[in-house]
Write an enzyme that holds these catalytic residues in place. Structure first.
Site, PDB file in Angstrom:
ATOM      1  N   ASP A   1      -4.812 -13.381   8.989  1.00 15.34           N
ATOM      2  CA  ASP A   1      -5.503 -12.142   8.630  1.00 15.34           C
ATOM      3  C   ASP A   1      -6.697 -11.867   9.536  1.00 15.34           C
ATOM      4  O   ASP A   1      -7.628 -12.674   9.622  1.00 15.34           O
ATOM      5  CB  ASP A   1      -5.965 -12.222   7.176  1.00 15.34           C
TER       6      ASP A   1
ATOM      7  N   LYS B   1       0.860  -1.191   0.000  1.00 16.49           N
ATOM      8  CA  LYS B   1       0.000   0.000   0.000  1.00 16.49           C
ATOM      9  C   LYS B   1       0.892   1.235   0.000  1.00 16.49           C
ATOM     10  O   LYS B   1       1.110   1.882   1.026  1.00 16.49           O
ATOM     11  CB  LYS B   1      -0.936  -0.017   1.207  1.00 16.49           C
TER      12      LYS B   1
END
Length: 312
Positions: free
Chosen positions: A252, A165
């Site tokens: 996650d 990101k």
């Protein structure tokens, strides 16, 4: 036993000398053209120059200091000579403008610290000032924010990782800034490790059981020379992924309770990475559980520029 084959790849910090100098020149050149020539506009301006600075005597000389206006972790100083080089290339004062650093990238400094001095052609200095500060403020902001995240893991074996990101076109520099702040770099792109995420598994209709095991094992066999990482979002996926021989298991959005169970189950059979919801508030509890890594994109995508001035 977790594989040591890829440890130098999994636990790394990009160094300045690993960055392509031509990539950096291209970035600076684009920034210069935006500022002087209206790059990006469908209709270019009538005056393709700095109309203010060009009214100043080309023989003028100046001295200035780069000054930290806040406590910070410094990043980007090694870009300054290249910025001067690019701006000087079209100026009569080309060889006269020099940068003398007073500190180094990765240094923690207090507000008021002189980061470096610039001496030479006034026109070059004035034209390059804004772009120079833009790069330094952005990169030092990332490094400073990363240092806060690293500090939140103090006393833990867990290492902080970045993500993909990043600002398009600035990835290598932003990951370098993350490293200057004390973090470690995850993969640089889609090319340097296998990363089977939830969407890959859904696409392959292989999110559970034997199909999950078969897909991971097949990918492992096809890619023996790179690390294989698999994202799981529930405890039931861990067994098949371990059986298939994954190098890294990305956990996650696990609750702290489930993260503890997952890390205990995996033990030393694979590297473990906690991801999703990783921030300054959650890093302490994550570090107490002790996965090998915790990954967060926030130090890059949510950091604020940090104030640096060019003072005479």
């Amino acid at each position: 036993m977790k594989s040591q084959k890829f440890v130098s790849h999994l636990v790394r910090r990009i160094a300045w000398d690993e960055i392509d100098a031509q990539y950096l020149r291209n970035l600076v050149s684009v920034a210069r053209q935006e500022d002087l020539c209206g790059l990006g506009l469908a209709k270019r301006p009538a005056h393709l120059t700095d109309i203010t600075t060009m009214s100043i005597d080309p023989r003028s000389r100046a001295e200035a200091r780069l000054v930290a206006r806040r406590d910070m972790v410094v990043c980007g100083l090694r870009l300054v000579p290249l910025i001067i080089e690019v701006y000087s290339s079209l100026s009569a004062e080309a060889s006269e403008c020099v940068f003398i650093p007073e500190v180094s990238d990765s240094d923690k400094v207090c507000a008021g610290t002189v980061l470096g001095r610039i001496e030479g052609g006034g026109r070059v200095m004035l034209q390059a000032e804004r772009i120079m500060l833009n790069f330094l403020q952005r990169l030092s902001g990332v490094a400073t924010e990363t240092a806060k995240y690293v500090a939140a893991l103090k006393g833990s074996k867990t290492m902080l990782l970045d993500t993909r990101k990043t600002t398009p076109g600035l990835r290598v520099l932003e990951k370098y800034a993350f490293a200057c702040g004390g973090g470690h770099n995850h993969r640089m792109g889609l090319f340097d490790r296998v990363m089977l995420k939830d969407n890959h598994l859904v696409c392959a209709d292989s999110a559970e059981g034997s199909r999950l095991c078969d897909v991971v094992r097949g990918v492992r066999e096809k890619n023996p020379d790179v690390a294989v990482e698999v994202e799981v979002d529930r405890l039931s996926q861990i067994g098949p992924v371990l059986e298939a021989g994954a190098d890294v298991i990305l956990l996650d959005n696990f609750s702290i309770a489930d993260l503890k169970l997952a890390v205990g189950e995996i033990a030393d059979a694979a590297w473990t990475e906690a991801s999703g919801g990783v921030n300054l508030e959650t890093l302490g509890p994550i570090g107490e559980v002790g996965p090998d890594f915790a990954s967060s994109g926030a130090p890059i995508h949510s950091s604020a520029w940090i104030d640096i001035g060019l003072d005479s």
